[in-house]
Design a protein around this motif. Structure first.
Motif, PDB file in Angstrom:
ATOM      1  N   LEU A 299       0.833  -1.204   0.000  1.00  0.00           N
ATOM      2  CA  LEU A 299       0.000   0.000   0.000  1.00  0.00           C
ATOM      3  C   LEU A 299       0.871   1.259   0.000  1.00  0.00           C
ATOM      4  N   GLU A 300       1.856   1.275   0.873  1.00  0.00           N
ATOM      5  CA  GLU A 300       2.669   2.481   1.013  1.00  0.00           C
ATOM      6  C   GLU A 300       3.971   2.342   0.239  1.00  0.00           C
ATOM      7  N   GLY A 301       4.435   3.467  -0.292  1.00  0.00           N
ATOM      8  CA  GLY A 301       5.653   3.461  -1.086  1.00  0.00           C
ATOM      9  C   GLY A 301       6.886   3.799  -0.272  1.00  0.00           C
ATOM     10  N   ASN A 302       7.992   3.884  -0.999  1.00  0.00           N
ATOM     11  CA  ASN A 302       9.280   4.211  -0.380  1.00  0.00           C
ATOM     12  C   ASN A 302       9.658   5.669  -0.619  1.00  0.00           C
ATOM     13  N   ILE A 304       7.886   9.477  -2.448  1.00  0.00           N
ATOM     14  CA  ILE A 304       7.276   9.905  -3.706  1.00  0.00           C
ATOM     15  C   ILE A 304       8.281   9.872  -4.846  1.00  0.00           C
ATOM     16  N   ALA A 305       9.467  10.380  -4.622  1.00  0.00           N
ATOM     17  CA  ALA A 305      10.457  10.440  -5.698  1.00  0.00           C
ATOM     18  C   ALA A 305      10.832   9.046  -6.178  1.00  0.00           C
ATOM     19  N   ALA A 306      11.063   8.126  -5.247  1.00  0.00           N
ATOM     20  CA  ALA A 306      11.458   6.762  -5.623  1.00  0.00           C
ATOM     21  C   ALA A 306      10.343   6.054  -6.388  1.00  0.00           C
ATOM     22  N   GLU A 307       9.108   6.221  -5.913  1.00  0.00           N
ATOM     23  CA  GLU A 307       7.984   5.546  -6.589  1.00  0.00           C
ATOM     24  C   GLU A 307       7.727   6.147  -7.967  1.00  0.00           C
ATOM     25  N   GLU A 308       7.871   7.465  -8.091  1.00  0.00           N
ATOM     26  CA  GLU A 308       7.711   8.100  -9.403  1.00  0.00           C
ATOM     27  C   GLU A 308       8.767   7.585 -10.375  1.00  0.00           C
ATOM     28  N   THR A 309       9.996   7.499  -9.913  1.00  0.00           N
ATOM     29  CA  THR A 309      11.076   7.013 -10.764  1.00  0.00           C
ATOM     30  C   THR A 309      10.807   5.571 -11.199  1.00  0.00           C
ATOM     31  N   ALA A 310      10.390   4.736 -10.255  1.00  0.00           N
ATOM     32  CA  ALA A 310      10.110   3.334 -10.575  1.00  0.00           C
ATOM     33  C   ALA A 310       8.967   3.217 -11.576  1.00  0.00           C
ATOM     34  N   GLY A 356      -2.016   9.073  -6.934  1.00  0.00           N
ATOM     35  CA  GLY A 356      -1.884   8.075  -5.889  1.00  0.00           C
ATOM     36  C   GLY A 356      -0.495   8.055  -5.283  1.00  0.00           C
ATOM     37  N   ILE A 357       0.510   8.163  -6.157  1.00  0.00           N
ATOM     38  CA  ILE A 357       1.887   8.205  -5.656  1.00  0.00           C
ATOM     39  C   ILE A 357       2.098   9.447  -4.794  1.00  0.00           C
ATOM     40  N   ALA A 358       1.517  10.557  -5.223  1.00  0.00           N
ATOM     41  CA  ALA A 358       1.649  11.805  -4.444  1.00  0.00           C
ATOM     42  C   ALA A 358       1.002  11.679  -3.072  1.00  0.00           C
ATOM     43  N   ARG A 359       0.024  10.776  -2.916  1.00  0.00           N
ATOM     44  CA  ARG A 359      -0.615  10.561  -1.605  1.00  0.00           C
ATOM     45  C   ARG A 359       0.200   9.605  -0.737  1.00  0.00           C
ATOM     46  N   GLY A 360       1.305   9.098  -1.274  1.00  0.00           N
ATOM     47  CA  GLY A 360       2.153   8.201  -0.502  1.00  0.00           C
ATOM     48  C   GLY A 360       1.989   6.742  -0.844  1.00  0.00           C
ATOM     49  N   GLU A 361       1.164   6.425  -1.853  1.00  0.00           N
ATOM     50  CA  GLU A 361       0.986   5.021  -2.233  1.00  0.00           C
ATOM     51  C   GLU A 361       2.199   4.530  -3.009  1.00  0.00           C
TER      52      GLU A 361
END
Length: 831
Positions: A299-302, A304-310, A356-361
């Protein structure tokens, strides 16, 4: 008498009678009432009463209520043509029933596929002095809910006149399905316009012509002889009118196919599972199960920047792979890959994911949350074809998630002779399957899913919608997949294996015979010359097309020379490519389509501003006229090909005669400069309704007409074929498209110009007889289909094709036309 309340005999959508797609019902010729578009599979009694009529084909039933009202319920439109298939009566004439008793079971899936419509009229067809008052509103209704009220009864009878001369006529009924509900309604309405007493008799039994129910009770079939008797002052006029009406044919449609491929078998043999045919054929092989991986995502990402890059990396990787595979693919595979690329780039999906990524997902969770609501909306929209497009979204979900997890795509190496079984299968799974795949069985899905289309395009026998029992077939079991019959034999006997092997040998022989005969010039069985040529997109395709029997190239797409480069190709580069294709064709005609670019095919060196609707903007020949240097260079390159005259030139997307004249002026000028005295044919692609409807005007100045059915279909139906939300409803066999093709052929013939088809319909074996019947004399098909198309044409006569085409033009939907075409299709077509 007290009013009688009729309850809904079906679950479904209440529809006003005037909206029923049939003039007899909508015009209340049979009687007043209401209609329901059913979603269930059983018809129930709307009130208490007695069964007074049941059609022999069990598609219609008439119930008489206590107040004398006779209520007819007619399941679907033109369902008499099914000959009883799909209907099981639970009652007989004379039975007394209570409200809610079951009357008829019906196969809704079969009706949806084969009937003109499934909407079901519920009509008051008899009842003197009885009036209808609708109770239910338009919208969803459940069985047993109040539907309409019948009030009154025993009022004045219809005025007739039995005094005066009596006239009699004998008449043999030639109507395709005899006097069923629709003809009975029209006969009754006409009879009521006369004062004479009119009776129809069959085998000594009579019925008043003013009573549709009584006429149906006579069970008058095709070929029966009836006696018409009229007494009264206008008896002669009445009989003349009735005989004229019946002999006119009353625009009755022909019979539907007796056993279409997609029908679920009624009697399933022991040890077999039944499904719906997605791609015909027989395969013998060993079961392998495909297990879909539904990845878990955090549910939660690592961050915002890392999830956007991925996410961007995974998205870019899949985008590049789809583009690479699309370039290497052709036909249905390429179209599906392109559709996936369009979905993958959907701004709404991307925006939802980034939000969604911006919300921390996590990127995976955000992507799944963006995809799933869209897929659920498609599945829940009530349209079976759009529901199947949900699989494409879920396929993209899985592919992006796989890349986020670091998984690589590639070919799955199944052993030779694999019969792949799956609960569900995505297009990417099919495209990844290697050469070992011999057959495919899917528990879910439908015959218009992209996997079904891919299987049909690649010749892999396939069944869908088999159900959960499929999972009970053990891995490694040797089975027979008879997709043409809709059966998977899970425990075949030695005799069944031998029979399947014989059937495979026969199919292989037919294919071999078609290929062996493919190198002769194509003629119909009655001697009409039909050119069968190939659509080409690259020089590498020319030699294989000739090997398959192509008599030339009916469409060379030149875009491959202009796309994915920073500058346009030179005249010399173009000439070299065109000359290589002409040489590979060894003197056979080569029709070069001028650059068809713009819209969905942009080039970086062409300054085309963004357009709100590119499909209606600067594309096709409009681009060439807007960039005269580009147009002139391409014409020079074509004129340099030797021998002169082998190349013919075709203009894409013509809508105005001024476009043809402008290109003709440039062509004539260049011929003068290059001292070319020989004529060079200049034709047009008919891709717009404007060109089709003014074909007679364009043919005065064009040397030939070639119909691009893909674009003609999208422009006629106002559906963008690149838009997955509507593209599934596109079908070139829509009656509007066929009527425009017929108009094009008539316009060309008026000026002795030939008309060809270079769009997808030319490769559709169901469409070919209709095209010939409409006047098409050249078919430009995909190279792999040429042997099949030539073998098909050789077994047809133009007279039969013309009759078939005329019947097709009277149909109201593409589905109805395809059902008609399956009935017409020769039984011994090459596989």
């Amino acid at each position: 008498m007290a009013p009688i309340l009729l309850f809904a005999p079906l679950q479904g959508w209440v529809t006003a009678l005037e909206d029923v797609p049939d003039a007899v019902f909508a015009g209340r010729m049979l009687g007043d009432g209401i209609a329901i578009d059913p979603t269930g599979t059983c018809l129930f009694a709307p009130c208490a009463g007695r069964i007074v009529g049941l059609q022999a084909t069990h598609h219609a039933v008439t119930l008489e209520a206590d107040n004398g009202a006779q209520i007819m319920i007619h399941l679907g439109i033109d369902t008499v043509a099914l000959g009883g298939r799909g209907f099981t009566a639970r009652v007989a004439v004379g039975d007394v029933v209570a409200a809610g008793d079951p009357l008829i079971d019906f196969d809704l899936d079969l009706l949806v596929r084969e009937a003109r419509a499934v909407v079901t009229p519920i009509l008051l067809v008899e009842g003197v002095g009885i009036t209808v008052e609708r109770t239910a509103d338009v919208g969803l209704i459940e069985v047993g809910a109040p539907l309409m009220t019948l009030s009154g009864g025993l009022g004045e009878t219809l005025a007739t006149d039995a005094t005066g001369p009596t006239e009699t006529r004998l008449l043999q009924i030639a109507l395709p399905h005899g006097i069923h509900a629709r003809p009975a309604g029209r006969i009754a309405m006409l009879a009521r316009s006369f004062t004479a007493t009119i009776t129809l008799e069959k085998d000594g039994q009579g019925a008043p012509a003013t009573s549709p129910t009584a006429l149906l009770a006579l069970a008058i079939g095709r070929g029966d002889t009836v006696r018409l008797i009229a007494s009264g002052q206008d008896s002669l006029a009445a009989l003349d009118a009735l005989v004229g009406l019946i002999e006119s044919g009353m625009e009755e449609p022909v019979a539907a196919p007796t056993a279409p491929a997609a029908v679920m078998p009624r009697d399933v043999p022991d040890g077999a599972l039944a499904g719906v045919t997605a791609a015909p054929g027989i395969a013998i092989g060993t079961v392998r199960h495909h297990r879909a991986v539904d990845r878990e995502v955090a549910l939660e990402g690592n961050g915002i920047a890392a999830e956007e890059t991925a996410f961007r990396a995974a998205h870019a990787a899949l985008t590049g792979e789809l583009a690479e595979r699309s370039v290497a693919a052709s036909g249905a595979a390429r179209a599906i890959l392109d559709a996936h690329a369009a979905l993958l780039g959907d701004p709404a999906l991307l925006d939802a994911t980034h939000a969604g990524i911006a919300r921390g997902e996590s990127a995976g969770h955000a992507w799944r949350n963006a995809i799933r609501p869209q897929a659920d909306a498609l599945r829940g929209g009530g349209d079976a074809r759009l529901a199947e497009r949900a699989d494409d979204l879920l396929d993209l979900e899985r592919q992006v998630l796989a890349r986020l997890a670091g998984a690589e795509s590639g070919t799955v190496e199944y052993p030779a002779g694999t019969i792949l079984l799956a609960d569900d299968l995505m297009p990417s799974d099919f495209l990844a399957a290697g050469a070992g795949l011999a057959g495919l069985c899917i528990a879910k899905g439908g015959p218009t899913s992209h996997v079904a289309i891919l299987a049909a395009a690649t010749g892999v026998p396939a069944l869908v919608a088999i159900g959960s029992a499929l999972q009970g077939v053990a891995e490694g079991t040797r089975v027979i997949l008879d997709a043409s019959a809709g059966l998977l034999h899970t425990a075949p006997s030695a005799e069944q294996f031998a029979e399947a092997e014989r059937a495979q040998a026969v199919a292989a022989t037919r294919r071999a015979d078609a290929l062996a005969r493919a190198h002769t010039l194509c003629h119909t069985a009655d001697g009409a010359r039909i050119e069968v040529v190939a659509n080409l997109g690259h020089r590498a395709e020319a030699a294989p097309a000739v090997a398959n029997g192509a008599e030339g190239c009916g469409l060379l797409r030149t875009e491959f020379l202009f796309l994915e480069r920073a500058t346009p190709p030179s005249v010399a580069e173009q000439t070299a490519e065109y000359q290589a294709i002409a040489d590979a064709l060894d003197g056979r005609p080569l029709i070069v389509r001028l650059l068809d670019i713009g819209g969905d095919k942009p080039a970086p060196y062409l300054p085309i501003a963004p357009e709100e609707n590119p499909a209606l903007g600067l594309r096709g020949i409009r681009v060439g006229l807007a960039h005269p240097d580009l147009l002139e260079d391409q014409l020079r390159a074509i004129l340099a090909v030797r021998p002169i005259g082998q190349c013919r030139i075709m203009l894409p997307m013509v809508a105005r005669i001024e476009e043809l004249r402008a290109v003709r002026a440039v062509l004539d000028r260049l011929r003068g400069e290059l001292a070319i005295a020989e004529p060079v044919a200049l034709g047009i692609m008919v891709e717009t309704p404007a060109a089709a409807i003014t074909a007679d005007l364009l043919a005065r100045e064009a040397d030939f007409l070639s119909i691009g059915t893909n674009d003609l279909t999208q422009y006629t139906l106002a559906m963008d074929r690149a838009n997955p939300a509507v593209a599934s409803a596109l079908d070139g066999l829509h009656p509007a498209v066929l009527r425009l093709i017929g108009e094009t052929c008539r316009g060309g013939a008026r000026h002795a110009r030939w008309t060809g088809v270079c769009g997808g319909l030319a490769s559709d074996s169901l469409a070919v007889p209709i095209l010939l019947g409409l006047g098409v004399t050249e078919l430009s098909a995909t190279p792999g289909m040429i042997p099949t198309i030539k073998a098909l044409v050789a077994g047809l006569t133009l007279a039969a094709c013309r009759t078939h085409a005329a019947q097709a033009l009277e149909c109201t939907s593409a589905d109805h036309i395809r059902a008609l075409a399956r009935a017409f299709a020769p039984q011994e077509m090459p596989a």
